[in-house]
Scaffold this motif. Sequence first.
Motif, PDB file in Angstrom:
ATOM      1  N   ARG A 227      -2.384  -5.610  14.758  1.00 21.12           N
ATOM      2  CA  ARG A 227      -2.822  -6.168  13.468  1.00 21.12           C
ATOM      3  C   ARG A 227      -4.274  -6.654  13.478  1.00 21.12           C
ATOM      4  O   ARG A 227      -4.600  -7.702  12.935  1.00 21.12           O
ATOM      5  N   GLN A 228      -5.131  -5.883  14.098  1.00 15.19           N
ATOM      6  CA  GLN A 228      -6.551  -6.211  14.124  1.00 15.19           C
ATOM      7  C   GLN A 228      -7.333  -5.429  13.069  1.00 15.19           C
ATOM      8  O   GLN A 228      -8.550  -5.523  13.009  1.00 15.19           O
ATOM      9  N   VAL A 229      -6.623  -4.667  12.256  1.00 11.26           N
ATOM     10  CA  VAL A 229      -7.256  -3.893  11.186  1.00 11.26           C
ATOM     11  C   VAL A 229      -7.033  -4.616   9.871  1.00 11.26           C
ATOM     12  O   VAL A 229      -5.914  -4.999   9.548  1.00 11.26           O
ATOM     13  N   GLU A 230      -8.090  -4.816   9.127  1.00 11.35           N
ATOM     14  CA  GLU A 230      -7.980  -5.439   7.810  1.00 11.35           C
ATOM     15  C   GLU A 230      -7.841  -4.328   6.775  1.00 11.35           C
ATOM     16  O   GLU A 230      -8.722  -3.484   6.628  1.00 11.35           O
ATOM     17  N   LYS A 231      -6.709  -4.315   6.085  1.00 10.33           N
ATOM     18  CA  LYS A 231      -6.447  -3.282   5.084  1.00 10.33           C
ATOM     19  C   LYS A 231      -6.816  -3.807   3.705  1.00 10.33           C
ATOM     20  O   LYS A 231      -6.375  -4.874   3.298  1.00 10.33           O
ATOM     21  N   ILE A 232      -7.617  -3.037   3.012  1.00  8.61           N
ATOM     22  CA  ILE A 232      -7.989  -3.373   1.636  1.00  8.61           C
ATOM     23  C   ILE A 232      -7.831  -2.106   0.803  1.00  8.61           C
ATOM     24  O   ILE A 232      -8.335  -1.046   1.175  1.00  8.61           O
ATOM     25  N   TYR A 233      -7.085  -2.221  -0.298  1.00  7.48           N
ATOM     26  CA  TYR A 233      -6.835  -1.096  -1.187  1.00  7.48           C
ATOM     27  C   TYR A 233      -7.418  -1.397  -2.556  1.00  7.48           C
ATOM     28  O   TYR A 233      -7.554  -2.557  -2.946  1.00  7.48           O
ATOM     29  N   TRP A 234      -7.732  -0.348  -3.294  1.00  7.21           N
ATOM     30  CA  TRP A 234      -8.151  -0.482  -4.681  1.00  7.21           C
ATOM     31  C   TRP A 234      -7.107   0.175  -5.560  1.00  7.21           C
ATOM     32  O   TRP A 234      -6.553   1.221  -5.193  1.00  7.21           O
ATOM     33  N   ALA A 235      -6.824  -0.427  -6.691  1.00  3.17           N
ATOM     34  CA  ALA A 235      -5.844   0.126  -7.622  1.00  3.17           C
ATOM     35  C   ALA A 235      -6.337  -0.042  -9.047  1.00  3.17           C
ATOM     36  O   ALA A 235      -6.925  -1.065  -9.384  1.00  3.17           O
ATOM     37  N   ILE A 236      -6.087   0.957  -9.854  1.00  2.00           N
ATOM     38  CA  ILE A 236      -6.352   0.858 -11.285  1.00  2.00           C
ATOM     39  C   ILE A 236      -5.031   0.509 -11.936  1.00  2.00           C
ATOM     40  O   ILE A 236      -4.025   1.199 -11.726  1.00  2.00           O
TER      41      ILE A 236
ATOM     42  N   LEU B 241      -8.474  -3.418  -9.356  1.00  3.36           N
ATOM     43  CA  LEU B 241      -8.092  -4.540  -8.492  1.00  3.36           C
ATOM     44  C   LEU B 241      -8.363  -4.197  -7.037  1.00  3.36           C
ATOM     45  O   LEU B 241      -8.188  -3.057  -6.616  1.00  3.36           O
ATOM     46  N   GLU B 242      -8.722  -5.214  -6.275  1.00  5.33           N
ATOM     47  CA  GLU B 242      -8.776  -5.129  -4.830  1.00  5.33           C
ATOM     48  C   GLU B 242      -7.497  -5.798  -4.320  1.00  5.33           C
ATOM     49  O   GLU B 242      -7.188  -6.922  -4.724  1.00  5.33           O
ATOM     50  N   LEU B 243      -6.749  -5.108  -3.470  1.00  8.60           N
ATOM     51  CA  LEU B 243      -5.481  -5.597  -2.957  1.00  8.60           C
ATOM     52  C   LEU B 243      -5.564  -5.709  -1.446  1.00  8.60           C
ATOM     53  O   LEU B 243      -6.039  -4.791  -0.783  1.00  8.60           O
ATOM     54  N   GLN B 244      -5.102  -6.833  -0.920  1.00 10.71           N
ATOM     55  CA  GLN B 244      -5.096  -7.032   0.518  1.00 10.71           C
ATOM     56  C   GLN B 244      -3.705  -7.516   0.938  1.00 10.71           C
ATOM     57  O   GLN B 244      -3.320  -8.643   0.657  1.00 10.71           O
ATOM     58  N   PRO B 245      -2.939  -6.616   1.598  1.00  8.64           N
ATOM     59  CA  PRO B 245      -1.611  -7.059   2.057  1.00  8.64           C
ATOM     60  C   PRO B 245      -1.740  -8.144   3.113  1.00  8.64           C
ATOM     61  O   PRO B 245      -2.552  -8.039   4.030  1.00  8.64           O
ATOM     62  N   ILE B 246      -0.946  -9.186   2.970  1.00 13.34           N
ATOM     63  CA  ILE B 246      -0.946 -10.288   3.931  1.00 13.34           C
ATOM     64  C   ILE B 246       0.205 -10.087   4.914  1.00 13.34           C
ATOM     65  O   ILE B 246       0.079 -10.354   6.097  1.00 13.34           O
ATOM     66  N   THR B 247       1.335  -9.586   4.425  1.00 17.77           N
ATOM     67  CA  THR B 247       2.485  -9.302   5.280  1.00 17.77           C
ATOM     68  C   THR B 247       2.671  -7.790   5.365  1.00 17.77           C
ATOM     69  O   THR B 247       2.053  -7.043   4.630  1.00 17.77           O
ATOM     70  N   GLY B 248       3.532  -7.340   6.251  1.00 18.58           N
ATOM     71  CA  GLY B 248       3.821  -5.919   6.383  1.00 18.58           C
ATOM     72  C   GLY B 248       2.944  -5.272   7.423  1.00 18.58           C
ATOM     73  O   GLY B 248       2.096  -5.906   8.038  1.00 18.58           O
ATOM     74  N   ASP B 249       3.191  -3.973   7.613  1.00 22.59           N
ATOM     75  CA  ASP B 249       2.442  -3.222   8.633  1.00 22.59           C
ATOM     76  C   ASP B 249       1.176  -2.710   8.103  1.00 22.59           C
ATOM     77  O   ASP B 249       0.795  -2.017   7.427  1.00 22.59           O
TER      78      ASP B 249
END
Length: 133
Positions: free
Chosen positions: A43-52, A125-133
């Motif tokens: 979990r050393q990767v920061e995941k950031i997604y964009w969604a319309i 939107l910018e989305l950043q999962p806090i939990t999960g893989d």
Amino acid sequence: MLESMKAEPLHLCHRLDKETTGVMVLARSKEAAEKIRLLFKTRQVEKIYWAIVLGDPDPVEGIVEIPIVEKEVQSHQSHYKMTLAPNYRLCPEDGKVMKIRKNRNAERAVTRYRRLASASACSLLELQPITGD
């Protein structure tokens, strides 16, 4: 295709959640792929997604926390998908918020969101999962 281009095969490091398409992380060497897999695993990767999305969130940034659960989906071929399992719902008679029984199999799901832009009836939107893989 790679053979006709005389390119070396790529090594799969990570793919977006099961049942989701469009994002894969690939490496050119087996060694690099192993290092990248370890970063995801630890979990050393920061995941950031964009969604319309339709509409404009209010507030424009915050945290969404709705448990998820795996449920069987009936179609031409039976399979499983993750679905929301909220702890609250609106009462249809009076519109008041009421607590419902938790699903024992539900997993915690927390995502931070932030509106980046909006136009017409949509928002980016910018989305950043806090939990999960």
